[in-house]
Design an enzyme around this catalytic site. Structure first.
Site, PDB file in Angstrom:
ATOM      1  N   GLU A  12      59.182  12.809 -26.581  1.00 14.69           N
ATOM      2  CA  GLU A  12      58.552  12.404 -25.313  1.00 14.69           C
ATOM      3  C   GLU A  12      58.154  10.930 -25.411  1.00 14.69           C
ATOM      4  O   GLU A  12      57.442  10.535 -26.303  1.00 14.69           O
ATOM      5  CB  GLU A  12      57.333  13.293 -25.020  1.00 14.69           C
ATOM      6  CG  GLU A  12      56.470  12.857 -23.852  1.00 14.69           C
ATOM      7  CD  GLU A  12      57.230  12.668 -22.542  1.00 14.69           C
ATOM      8  OE1 GLU A  12      57.872  13.597 -22.071  1.00 14.69           O
ATOM      9  OE2 GLU A  12      57.167  11.533 -21.980  1.00 14.69           O
ATOM     10  N   LEU A  57      52.928  14.147 -22.978  1.00 19.85           N
ATOM     11  CA  LEU A  57      53.304  15.551 -22.857  1.00 19.85           C
ATOM     12  C   LEU A  57      52.764  16.094 -21.536  1.00 19.85           C
ATOM     13  O   LEU A  57      51.610  15.828 -21.188  1.00 19.85           O
ATOM     14  CB  LEU A  57      52.683  16.359 -24.000  1.00 19.85           C
ATOM     15  CG  LEU A  57      53.345  16.280 -25.364  1.00 19.85           C
ATOM     16  CD1 LEU A  57      52.524  17.058 -26.382  1.00 19.85           C
ATOM     17  CD2 LEU A  57      54.773  16.818 -25.300  1.00 19.85           C
ATOM     18  N   HIS A 113      41.048  45.248   3.139  1.00 23.75           N
ATOM     19  CA  HIS A 113      40.404  44.682   4.326  1.00 23.75           C
ATOM     20  C   HIS A 113      38.961  44.289   3.989  1.00 23.75           C
ATOM     21  O   HIS A 113      38.256  45.078   3.374  1.00 23.75           O
ATOM     22  CB  HIS A 113      40.387  45.705   5.459  1.00 23.75           C
ATOM     23  CG  HIS A 113      39.659  45.209   6.668  1.00 23.75           C
ATOM     24  ND1 HIS A 113      40.197  44.263   7.510  1.00 23.75           N
ATOM     25  CD2 HIS A 113      38.411  45.495   7.140  1.00 23.75           C
ATOM     26  CE1 HIS A 113      39.314  44.001   8.477  1.00 23.75           C
ATOM     27  NE2 HIS A 113      38.222  44.725   8.271  1.00 23.75           N
ATOM     28  N   ILE A 160      56.168  16.062  -0.281  1.00 26.38           N
ATOM     29  CA  ILE A 160      55.208  15.112  -0.857  1.00 26.38           C
ATOM     30  C   ILE A 160      54.572  14.272   0.249  1.00 26.38           C
ATOM     31  O   ILE A 160      53.355  14.064   0.267  1.00 26.38           O
ATOM     32  CB  ILE A 160      55.887  14.238  -1.943  1.00 26.38           C
ATOM     33  CG1 ILE A 160      56.307  15.127  -3.128  1.00 26.38           C
ATOM     34  CG2 ILE A 160      54.956  13.116  -2.422  1.00 26.38           C
ATOM     35  CD1 ILE A 160      57.046  14.419  -4.253  1.00 26.38           C
TER      36      ILE A 160
END
Ligand SMILES: Cc1cc2nc3c(=O)[nH]c(=O)nc-3n(C[C@H](O)[C@H](O)[C@H](O)COP(=O)(O)OP(=O)(O)OC[C@H]3O[C@@H](n4cnc5c(N)ncnc54)[C@H](O)[C@@H]3O)c2cc1C
Length: 472
Positions: free
Chosen positions: A34, A38, A451, A191
């Site tokens: 990475e 992360l 309910h 978005i």
């Protein structure tokens, strides 16, 4: 020195890190590379920070209207610094959680930029990963039996529309230090609408410019129409069938940009412009040219188990396109890993994936729209039920919206479920399960819904498919 692995994953976003956990569960010696943090886009620049801001906006809007609930409040205002602090705290907490999971799974993390090498002294096959370490140490060489490419995506922009100054993508918008007085949002997709809803609730003057003839154009038409009505109700201006002209952008104290709207050129002015026109896959600079991996229309091409043309190199998540969602990326990761481990996984049926929009009101769907069902030749019947007749929605003070079920007249199969209203992003999972279990509307209706609950709208919509709704 070269280190050997069963699996190396390139990219530690939602797709990559979930794949790593599943690989560790299956006993594969796994490394994750990475270059940033992360958790990837979802945790740092997407799902989580945007939802934290949306929640603050919702609390602000509700507190301003608290009198409706008999709760008197005065001088309600927003401290946007605190809003951002809260967002960062949530992200940090989850980031630590992901780091912990990696440790727990004994997954080796390489912090740096990974690239796929071609055949080399390390392996006769392409797939060795060279990692340019963030800390400046010598490149690490990882020699895996299998690779998963999960490098994700980044915001797309319009050709000629430069990002900078007062023109932002969602990446920059998430880091804003104050709420803009006014904003033009280019793109009325998921978005764009989430940002429109949030900024409007925070008090911004929002204009959405959308190229299609309706906002959230991939959703059912009736959901788009209701979303448009409810966005307008909260003061959002929506311009559809409008082509933004990047060359007309002028930046100064304010920004202005023109769009061609139904044959006429119109100028729009605001403090900021947010460009939300989709996401572009991260396929560059990762060594694909050293392999036979094919890129089609900007995305890595794979089969149903996510194998690329190099059968030991898989690709998952936003980098392969399709539904660019976090839960899709992670499921693709799980399927890829299980395939690598010889577990015989089921391919993903994308018709069973729930899609959510976290605006206020929320929208959610699973399966196909009414129009898509008709295009596919189904004889369609629908059931629709409004939240106006749902006691819990009235108690909440949020009774706009409805649940709509699209079913096949001949087989009674549920083809799609579409919802707009309070908490529907949590309610959609019932519809998802109904589709997985191949339930009919009758079976959904005979799941006795408690309910008062919002889920009664799902039960009533299921009854409405055959004209039997009780309260409608
Ligand atoms: C504003 C916004 C809101 C969103 N909201 C939602 C939502 O509510 N729900 C939802 O389901 N989805 C949402 N998404 C989409 C979601 O974030 C993505 O679908 C998801 O993050 C994709 O995961 P991924 O693992 O494929 O890629 P990413 O999360 O993008 O991760 C890819 C990772 O790979 C790393 N990487 C790239 N190249 C290299 C390299 N060469 N070497 C090492 N590392 C590399 C990157 O740094 C990154 O961390 C949102 C997105 C945005 C932008």
């Amino acid at each position: 020195m070269a280190e050997e692995y069963d699996l190396v994953i390139l990219g530690g976003g939602t797709g990559g890190y979930v794949a790593a956990i599943r690989a560790s569960q299956l006993g594969l010696k796994t490394a994750l590379v990475e270059k940033g943090k992360l958790g990837g886009t979802c945790l740092h620049k997407g799902c989580i920070p945007s939802k934290a801001l949306l929640r603050s906006a919702e609390v602000y809007a509700q507190t301003k209207n608290s009198e409706e609930f008999g709760v008197l409040s005065s001088d309600v205002s927003v401290n946007f610094g605190k809003v951002q602090e809260r967002k960062t705290k949530i992200v940090d907490q989850l980031h630590k959680g992901v780091q912990h999971l990696m440790k727990q799974g004994k997954i080796d993390i390489y912090e740096g930029l990974g690239r796929i090498l071609g055949p080399s002294i390390f392996s006769p096959m392409p797939g060795t990963i060279s990692v340019e370490m963030n800390n400046g140490e010598d490149n690490a060489m990882l020699v895996p039996k299998n690779v998963i490419v999960a490098t994700g995506s980044r915001p797309r922009t319009l050709p000629g529309l430069e990002i900078g100054g007062n023109v932002m993508t969602s990446d920059e918008a998430l880091a804003m230090e104050e709420i803009p007085k006014s904003i033009i949002i280019v793109g009325g997709g998921v978005i764009g609408i989430e940002w429109a809803s949030m900024l409007s609730d925070f008090g911004s003057d929002v204009t959405v410019i959308e190229y299609a003839d309706r906002i959230i154009p991939t959703e059912d038409k009736e959901i788009s129409k209701e979303m448009q009505r409810l966005m307008k109700k909260k003061g959002v201006k929506i311009v559809t069938s409008a082509k933004v002209l990047p060359e007309t952008l002028k930046q100064g104290d304010v920004v202005s940009i023109s769009a061609e709207v139904k044959g006429e050129q119109k100028e729009f002015t605001a403090a900021k412009v947010l460009v939300s026109v989709g996401r572009q896959a991260n396929v560059e600079g990762i060594g694909l040219e050293n392999t036979d991996i094919q890129v089609e229309k900007g995305y890595i091409a794979t089969n149903e188990f996510f194998q690329t043309k190099e059968s030991h190199i898989y690709a998952i998540g936003d980098v392969i396109g399709g539904l660019q969602l976090a839960h899709v990326a992670s499921h693709e990761g799980i399927v890829a890993v299980e395939h690598i481990a010889g577990e015989n996984p089921h391919p993903i049926d994308y018709d069973l994936v729930s899609k959510c929009i976290y605006s206020a009101p929320e929208a959610a769907s699973v399966g196909i729209t009414e129009d898509q069902a008709k295009e596919k030749g189904f004889k369609v019947k629908t059931g629709k039920f409004s939240f106006k007749a749902i006691g819990k929605a009235l108690v909440f003070g949020e009774s706009d919206g409805f649940v709509k079920i699209v079913a096949d007249e001949e087989t009674n199969d549920i083809l799609g479920v579409h919802m707009i209203g309070p908490h529907v992003t949590d309610m959609i999972s019932e519809a998802g399960l109904a589709k997985v279990l191949d339930a009919t509307p009758w079976e959904v209706a005979h799941t006795i819904h408690p309910h008062p609950s919002l889920s009664e709208a799902m039960g009533e919509a299921a009854l409405a498919v055959d004209g039997k709704a009780i309260h409608g």
